[in-house]
Design a protein around this motif. Structure first.
Motif, PDB file in Angstrom:
ATOM      1  N   SER A 165       0.848  -1.189   0.000  1.00  0.00           N
ATOM      2  CA  SER A 165       0.000   0.000   0.000  1.00  0.00           C
ATOM      3  C   SER A 165       0.878   1.232   0.000  1.00  0.00           C
ATOM      4  CB  SER A 165      -0.903  -0.002   1.245  1.00  0.00           C
ATOM      5  OG  SER A 165      -1.834  -1.051   1.169  1.00  0.00           O
ATOM      6  N   LEU A 166       0.505   2.181  -0.809  1.00  0.00           N
ATOM      7  CA  LEU A 166       1.227   3.438  -0.901  1.00  0.00           C
ATOM      8  C   LEU A 166       0.343   4.519  -0.304  1.00  0.00           C
ATOM      9  CD1 LEU A 166       2.492   3.090  -4.583  1.00  0.00           C
ATOM     10  CD2 LEU A 166       3.578   2.274  -2.489  1.00  0.00           C
ATOM     11  N   VAL A 167       0.845   5.194   0.721  1.00  0.00           N
ATOM     12  CA  VAL A 167       0.036   6.169   1.445  1.00  0.00           C
ATOM     13  C   VAL A 167       0.806   7.469   1.553  1.00  0.00           C
ATOM     14  CG1 VAL A 167      -1.147   6.672   3.616  1.00  0.00           C
ATOM     15  CG2 VAL A 167      -1.018   4.306   2.798  1.00  0.00           C
ATOM     16  N   TRP A 168       0.158   8.574   1.166  1.00  0.00           N
ATOM     17  CA  TRP A 168       0.749   9.881   1.399  1.00  0.00           C
ATOM     18  C   TRP A 168      -0.342  10.927   1.493  1.00  0.00           C
ATOM     19  CZ3 TRP A 168       2.777   7.489  -3.273  1.00  0.00           C
ATOM     20  CH2 TRP A 168       2.120   7.860  -4.452  1.00  0.00           C
ATOM     21  N   ALA A 169       0.035  12.073   2.032  1.00  0.00           N
ATOM     22  CA  ALA A 169      -0.928  13.152   2.254  1.00  0.00           C
ATOM     23  C   ALA A 169      -1.208  13.907   0.967  1.00  0.00           C
ATOM     24  CB  ALA A 169      -0.378  14.111   3.306  1.00  0.00           C
ATOM     25  N   ASP A 170      -2.365  14.575   0.933  1.00  0.00           N
ATOM     26  CA  ASP A 170      -2.762  15.322  -0.253  1.00  0.00           C
ATOM     27  C   ASP A 170      -1.798  16.469  -0.564  1.00  0.00           C
ATOM     28  OD1 ASP A 170      -4.958  13.721  -0.655  1.00  0.00           O
ATOM     29  OD2 ASP A 170      -6.333  15.030   0.443  1.00  0.00           O
ATOM     30  N   ASP A 171      -1.119  17.008   0.448  1.00  0.00           N
ATOM     31  CA  ASP A 171      -0.211  18.137   0.214  1.00  0.00           C
ATOM     32  C   ASP A 171       1.221  17.702  -0.068  1.00  0.00           C
ATOM     33  OD1 ASP A 171       0.511  17.246   2.713  1.00  0.00           O
ATOM     34  OD2 ASP A 171       0.500  19.221   3.668  1.00  0.00           O
ATOM     35  N   THR A 172       1.439  16.410  -0.248  1.00  0.00           N
ATOM     36  CA  THR A 172       2.789  15.904  -0.518  1.00  0.00           C
ATOM     37  C   THR A 172       3.354  16.502  -1.802  1.00  0.00           C
ATOM     38  OG1 THR A 172       2.350  13.816   0.616  1.00  0.00           O
ATOM     39  CG2 THR A 172       4.135  13.811  -0.977  1.00  0.00           C
ATOM     40  N   GLU A 173       4.615  16.895  -1.755  1.00  0.00           N
ATOM     41  CA  GLU A 173       5.289  17.511  -2.904  1.00  0.00           C
ATOM     42  C   GLU A 173       6.442  16.668  -3.442  1.00  0.00           C
ATOM     43  OE1 GLU A 173       4.780  22.232  -1.951  1.00  0.00           O
ATOM     44  OE2 GLU A 173       6.217  21.095  -0.735  1.00  0.00           O
ATOM     45  N   LEU A 174       6.931  15.720  -2.643  1.00  0.00           N
ATOM     46  CA  LEU A 174       8.051  14.884  -3.064  1.00  0.00           C
ATOM     47  C   LEU A 174       7.815  13.454  -2.613  1.00  0.00           C
ATOM     48  CD1 LEU A 174       9.586  17.620  -1.387  1.00  0.00           C
ATOM     49  CD2 LEU A 174      11.203  16.939  -3.156  1.00  0.00           C
ATOM     50  N   ILE A 202       7.319   2.500  -1.809  1.00  0.00           N
ATOM     51  CA  ILE A 202       7.889   3.824  -1.547  1.00  0.00           C
ATOM     52  C   ILE A 202       9.358   3.653  -1.162  1.00  0.00           C
ATOM     53  CG2 ILE A 202       7.867   5.802   0.024  1.00  0.00           C
ATOM     54  CD1 ILE A 202       4.836   5.482   0.202  1.00  0.00           C
ATOM     55  N   VAL A 203      10.244   4.366  -1.851  1.00  0.00           N
ATOM     56  CA  VAL A 203      11.664   4.287  -1.549  1.00  0.00           C
ATOM     57  C   VAL A 203      12.168   5.571  -0.883  1.00  0.00           C
ATOM     58  CG1 VAL A 203      12.402   5.061  -3.844  1.00  0.00           C
ATOM     59  CG2 VAL A 203      13.934   3.629  -2.486  1.00  0.00           C
ATOM     60  N   HIS A 204      11.586   6.732  -1.246  1.00  0.00           N
ATOM     61  CA  HIS A 204      11.884   7.999  -0.571  1.00  0.00           C
ATOM     62  C   HIS A 204      10.577   8.500   0.042  1.00  0.00           C
ATOM     63  CE1 HIS A 204      15.800   7.797  -2.236  1.00  0.00           C
ATOM     64  NE2 HIS A 204      15.462   8.164  -3.459  1.00  0.00           N
ATOM     65  N   PRO A 205      10.538   8.732   1.347  1.00  0.00           N
ATOM     66  CA  PRO A 205       9.278   9.003   2.047  1.00  0.00           C
ATOM     67  C   PRO A 205       8.550  10.237   1.525  1.00  0.00           C
ATOM     68  CG  PRO A 205      11.051   8.558   3.611  1.00  0.00           C
ATOM     69  CD  PRO A 205      11.689   8.679   2.268  1.00  0.00           C
ATOM     70  N   PRO A 206       7.233  10.211   1.510  1.00  0.00           N
ATOM     71  CA  PRO A 206       6.452  11.393   1.123  1.00  0.00           C
ATOM     72  C   PRO A 206       6.760  12.555   2.062  1.00  0.00           C
ATOM     73  CG  PRO A 206       5.055   9.442   1.303  1.00  0.00           C
ATOM     74  CD  PRO A 206       6.372   9.070   1.883  1.00  0.00           C
ATOM     75  N   THR A 207       6.951  13.749   1.506  1.00  0.00           N
ATOM     76  CA  THR A 207       7.265  14.914   2.317  1.00  0.00           C
ATOM     77  C   THR A 207       6.947  16.177   1.540  1.00  0.00           C
ATOM     78  OG1 THR A 207       8.962  15.882   3.758  1.00  0.00           O
ATOM     79  CG2 THR A 207       9.695  15.077   1.603  1.00  0.00           C
ATOM     80  N   THR A 208       7.245  17.326   2.127  1.00  0.00           N
ATOM     81  CA  THR A 208       7.086  18.625   1.466  1.00  0.00           C
ATOM     82  C   THR A 208       8.393  19.398   1.577  1.00  0.00           C
ATOM     83  OG1 THR A 208       6.365  19.829   3.440  1.00  0.00           O
ATOM     84  CG2 THR A 208       4.652  18.654   2.184  1.00  0.00           C
TER      85      THR A 208
END
Length: 376
Positions: free
Chosen positions: A18-27, A142-148
C-alpha cells in the motif's frame, strides 16, 4: 529522514503493498520490482524507452501535465533511474534474465506529479514495455518518504554534521557549453537550488547562496571514477560515479538561513538527483557512502556506444567546420548518434522515432555520415 506529511491521507493500492501519502505531498520516490518471464534482449539505450513509457502513462491520464513535462523550458519535476539488476551482454545488446528481479525508480519533486502518481496507481500498470521486452510489474513500493519542501527545511534545523553523497549513476553538469564531470560544491548546489526555486514556493536568491557555498563548503574525502555514457536522445556524456564526504566551515554557521537551506538541499538530493539528464537515468544520488562498482562486462558494453558517438562527433564536427557547415555541433552530434546506433544493430526506424525526426531524414543523415567517413 523527512517526516511523513500529516494532513488527510490518500491511499493508493499496488501489487502486494500500500502506498500512502498526504494530499499536500510535494516529493516522493517509488521503486518498481520488475521481472521478465523469458530471457530477452534489451537495447543499450533503453533509458530512452523508460522515459518515453512514463511520459505515455502521463499522457493517457493528464494531458495538461503531459504538455508541461514535454516543455523544455522548465526544470523537470521528475526523474528516473536505469534498471538495477543483472544485465548480461549478448552481442551488441543487453539481456534481461528470466525470473530475475529488476528495480526501477521514479522520483516526483512537484505536487502535480505526486498527485498524478496517486491517481495513476489507483489502477497500477501490470506491464512495462520496452520495445520487444515486456517486464511484469510485481510490486511498487515507496523508496523515498512522502514529504514537502517546508518539512525538508524544518527537519534541517540544528542538523550541523558532515554528510556523504554517493552518485549511483553517471552524473555530469553543463558548464560553458561542455560536460563537467566533477562534484564541485557550487555545481552540486546550483543543481539542487534550481529545483528548489522552481518547485518549493520558497525561492532563494541564487548568487548570494552559491557564493556562500563556494566560501564555506569543504570536501573532506572523495572516491570518484569517470565514465562515458550515452544519455538522452543525442550524443554522449562524460560523467562520474562514486562518493564524497563534505561539510561546512565553522564560520558558515553564522548564516543560519543558508546553513538551514544547505542541509535541506542535501535531503532533497535523493529526490531530485544531481546534474543534468536526470529524466534519462543520470545523476541518481543517495545519502550514504557507496563504493563505486568496478566495470562489469555489461558496463563495458554500455560504454561502447558513447565512446563511438564521441569519436564520430569529433570527425563530423571537424569536417563541417572545414566546409563551413552551419549548426555544426547539433548536426554532427545527430549524425554520430544515428550512425553509432546503426552500427550497434538498431533499426533506422526506431532511431528516428527516438530522435523524433522523420524516417527519411534519419536515412539521409546516415548516408551523409557514411559518405563523410569515406572522405576522411
Amino acid at each position: 529522514m523527512p517526516r511523513a506529511a500529516t494532513s488527510s491521507k490518500r491511499k493508493t493500492s499496488s501489487k502486494n503493498t500500500s502506498l500512502v501519502w498526504a494530499d499536500d505531498t510535494e516529493l516522493v520516490g517509488l521503486v518498481f520490482d520488475l521481472e521478465v518471464t523469458n530471457s530477452t534482449s534489451l537495447y543499450s539505450q533503453y533509458t530512452i524507452g523508460l522515459h518515453a513509457w512514463f511520459l505515455d502513462q502521463v499522457r493517457q491520464i493528464n494531458l495538461d501535465l503531459s504538455a508541461y513535462l514535454h516543455d523544455g523550458e522548465s526544470e523537470k519535476p521528475f526523474n528516473i533511474s536505469a534498471l538495477e539488476g543483472q544485465l548480461l551482454p549478448t552481442g551488441k545488446q543487453l539481456q534481461l534474465q528470466a525470473n530475475h528481479t529488476y528495480r526501477w525508480q521514479i522520483n516526483a519533486i512537484s505536487q502535480p506529479v505526486v498527485q498524478f502518481l496517486s491517481q495513476w496507481l489507483n489502477q497500477p500498470p501490470t506491464i512495462l514495455t520496452l520495445r520487444d521486452a515486456s517486464l511484469q510489474v510485481k510490486q511498487i513500493s515507496i523508496v523515498h518518504p512522502p514529504t514537502t519542501y517546508s518539512q525538508l527545511l524544518q527537519s534541517s534545523i540544528e542538523n550541523h554534521r558532515n554528510i556523504n553523497l554517493s552518485f549511483i549513476s553517471p552524473t555530469s553538469f553543463r558548464r560553458k557549453g561542455h560536460h563537467f564531470p566533477l562534484p564541485v560544491p557550487v555545481n552540486l548546489f546550483h543543481s539542487y537550488l534550481r529545483r528548489w526555486n522552481d518547485f518549493s514556493g520558497m525561492s532563494i536568491e541564487q548568487d548570494a547562496f552559491l557564493n556562500w557555498i563556494d566560501e564555506n563548503v569543504i570536501i573532506h574525502q572523495h572516491r570518484l571514477e569517470s565514465v562515458k555514457v550515452a544519455a538522452g536522445k543525442r550524443g554522449s556524456v562524460t560523467g562520474f560515479t562514486g562518493a564524497i564526504s563534505l561539510g561546512l566551515s565553522k564560520s558558515a554557521l553564522a548564516n543560519i538561513e543558508f546553513t538551514q537551506l544547505f542541509y535541506a538541499l542535501i535531503q532533497l538530493a535523493p529526490y531530485c538527483g544531481t546534474g543534468h539528464k536526470t529524466t534519462f537515468g543520470l545523476g541518481q544520488t543517495c545519502l550514504d557512502w557507496v563504493e563505486p562498482e568496478s566495470n562489469t562486462s555489461s558496463g563495458m558494453l554500455t560504454n561502447l556506444l558513447p565512446e563511438r558517438i564521441e569519436e564520430l562527433t569529433t570527425i563530423f564536427t571537424a569536417q563541417r567546420k572545414r566546409t563551413g557547415g552551419e549548426r555544426t555541433e547539433k548536426i554532427a552530434t545527430t549524425w554520430a548518434t544515428i550512425l553509432a546506433r546503426r552500427e550497434m544493430g538498431e533499426s533506422l526506424q526506431v532511431i528516428a522515432q527516438d530522435l523524433e525526426i522523420p524516417y527519411t531524414t534519419a536515412k539521409t543523415y546516415v548516408k551523409l555520415a557514411r559518405r563523410t567517413l569515406k572522405d576522411t
